[in-house]
Design a protein around this motif. Structure first.
Motif, PDB file in Angstrom:
ATOM      1  N   MET A  36       0.836  -1.209   0.000  1.00 13.43           N
ATOM      2  CA  MET A  36       0.000   0.000   0.000  1.00 13.43           C
ATOM      3  C   MET A  36       0.863   1.248   0.000  1.00 13.43           C
ATOM      4  SD  MET A  36      -2.837   1.515  -0.266  1.00 13.43           S
ATOM      5  CE  MET A  36      -3.807   0.034  -0.373  1.00 13.43           C
ATOM      6  N   ASP A  37       1.950   1.254   0.772  1.00 13.27           N
ATOM      7  CA  ASP A  37       2.876   2.394   0.753  1.00 13.27           C
ATOM      8  C   ASP A  37       3.427   2.608  -0.654  1.00 13.27           C
ATOM      9  OD1 ASP A  37       2.571   2.835   3.484  1.00 13.27           O
ATOM     10  OD2 ASP A  37       4.437   1.804   4.027  1.00 13.27           O
ATOM     11  N   ARG A  85       0.684   3.975  -3.063  1.00 17.51           N
ATOM     12  CA  ARG A  85       0.381   5.393  -2.842  1.00 17.51           C
ATOM     13  C   ARG A  85       1.490   6.298  -3.362  1.00 17.51           C
ATOM     14  NH1 ARG A  85      -4.379   7.824  -1.987  1.00 17.51           N
ATOM     15  NH2 ARG A  85      -3.575   9.278  -0.452  1.00 17.51           N
ATOM     16  N   ASP A  89      -3.873   5.106  -7.491  1.00 19.03           N
ATOM     17  CA  ASP A  89      -3.892   4.937  -6.034  1.00 19.03           C
ATOM     18  C   ASP A  89      -3.545   6.243  -5.317  1.00 19.03           C
ATOM     19  OD1 ASP A  89      -4.437   2.031  -5.367  1.00 19.03           O
ATOM     20  OD2 ASP A  89      -2.836   1.817  -6.843  1.00 19.03           O
ATOM     21  N   LEU A 102      -8.092  -4.952   1.877  1.00 21.45           N
ATOM     22  CA  LEU A 102      -7.332  -3.966   1.108  1.00 21.45           C
ATOM     23  C   LEU A 102      -7.953  -2.584   1.255  1.00 21.45           C
ATOM     24  CD1 LEU A 102      -5.264  -2.989  -0.982  1.00 21.45           C
ATOM     25  CD2 LEU A 102      -6.833  -3.786  -2.755  1.00 21.45           C
ATOM     26  N   HIS A 103      -9.267  -2.501   1.166  1.00 20.02           N
ATOM     27  CA  HIS A 103      -9.933  -1.206   1.320  1.00 20.02           C
ATOM     28  C   HIS A 103      -9.694  -0.623   2.706  1.00 20.02           C
ATOM     29  CE1 HIS A 103     -12.604  -0.323  -2.226  1.00 20.02           C
ATOM     30  NE2 HIS A 103     -12.020  -1.461  -2.566  1.00 20.02           N
ATOM     31  N   VAL A 105      -7.195  -1.159   4.703  1.00 21.62           N
ATOM     32  CA  VAL A 105      -5.802  -0.700   4.776  1.00 21.62           C
ATOM     33  C   VAL A 105      -5.635   0.587   3.975  1.00 21.62           C
ATOM     34  CG1 VAL A 105      -3.434  -1.285   4.074  1.00 21.62           C
ATOM     35  CG2 VAL A 105      -4.820  -2.955   5.317  1.00 21.62           C
ATOM     36  N   PHE A 106      -6.315   0.683   2.837  1.00 22.18           N
ATOM     37  CA  PHE A 106      -6.257   1.887   2.010  1.00 22.18           C
ATOM     38  C   PHE A 106      -6.789   3.088   2.797  1.00 22.18           C
ATOM     39  CE2 PHE A 106      -6.546   2.630  -2.875  1.00 22.18           C
ATOM     40  CZ  PHE A 106      -5.835   3.804  -2.773  1.00 22.18           C
ATOM     41  N   LYS A 155      -4.315   4.088   5.425  1.00 22.32           N
ATOM     42  CA  LYS A 155      -3.154   4.769   4.829  1.00 22.32           C
ATOM     43  C   LYS A 155      -3.481   6.240   4.569  1.00 22.32           C
ATOM     44  CE  LYS A 155       0.781   5.330   2.691  1.00 22.32           C
ATOM     45  NZ  LYS A 155       1.956   5.598   3.495  1.00 22.32           N
TER      46      LYS A 155
END
Length: 129
Positions: free
Chosen positions: A12-13, A16, A22, A62-63, A65-66, A69
């Motif tokens: 995720m990092d 982004r 993203d 995933l959402h 965590v998104f 973030k």
């Protein structure tokens, strides 16, 4: 934390930082996509398709965590802050486990859950929808 969860946070990092789509996403732009994913999860449960269910749970994770973030970028909130909030809520809403040595029936647990939610200002379990 598990190796794969840490890998998800790292991915995720990277997304982004490196992916234009993203990087552009906001809490608001993800919300309708999350609703779609929840419906897909519901379908997988209804169909009893375990492999598809695993995939849809992964999409929801995933959402989540998104979102975390994006919150981290906005105000420094960490995934641990969010997990702690969830853990604290679970403990608070299960006093029959964590505060009292009392055996409750399933119905009594549900009634107690409703009372606790009402104390938080909700009229019903669907009050936040």
């Amino acid at each position: 934390m598990s190796t794969e969860f840490n890998r998800l946070l790292k991915i995720m990092d990277e997304l982004r930082e490196q992916c234009p789509w993203d990087r552009k996403q906001t809490l608001e732009s993800l919300s309708h996509l999350t609703i779609e994913e929840v419906y897909e999860l519901y379908d997988a449960v209804s169909n009893g398709d375990i492999e598809n269910l695993k995939e849809e749970i992964a999409d929801i994770l995933l959402h989540l965590v998104f979102y975390s973030k994006i919150l981290n970028e906005k105000d420094g909130t960490t995934i641990d802050d969010i997990i702690k909030k969830g853990n604290d809520k679970l403990v608070k809403r299960h006093p029959h486990i964590y505060e009292k040595a009392k055996d409750l029936s399933e119905t009594e647990v549900l009634e107690n859950w409703e009372k606790l939610k009402r104390k938080e200002g909700r009229k019903s379990i669907f009050g936040g929808i």
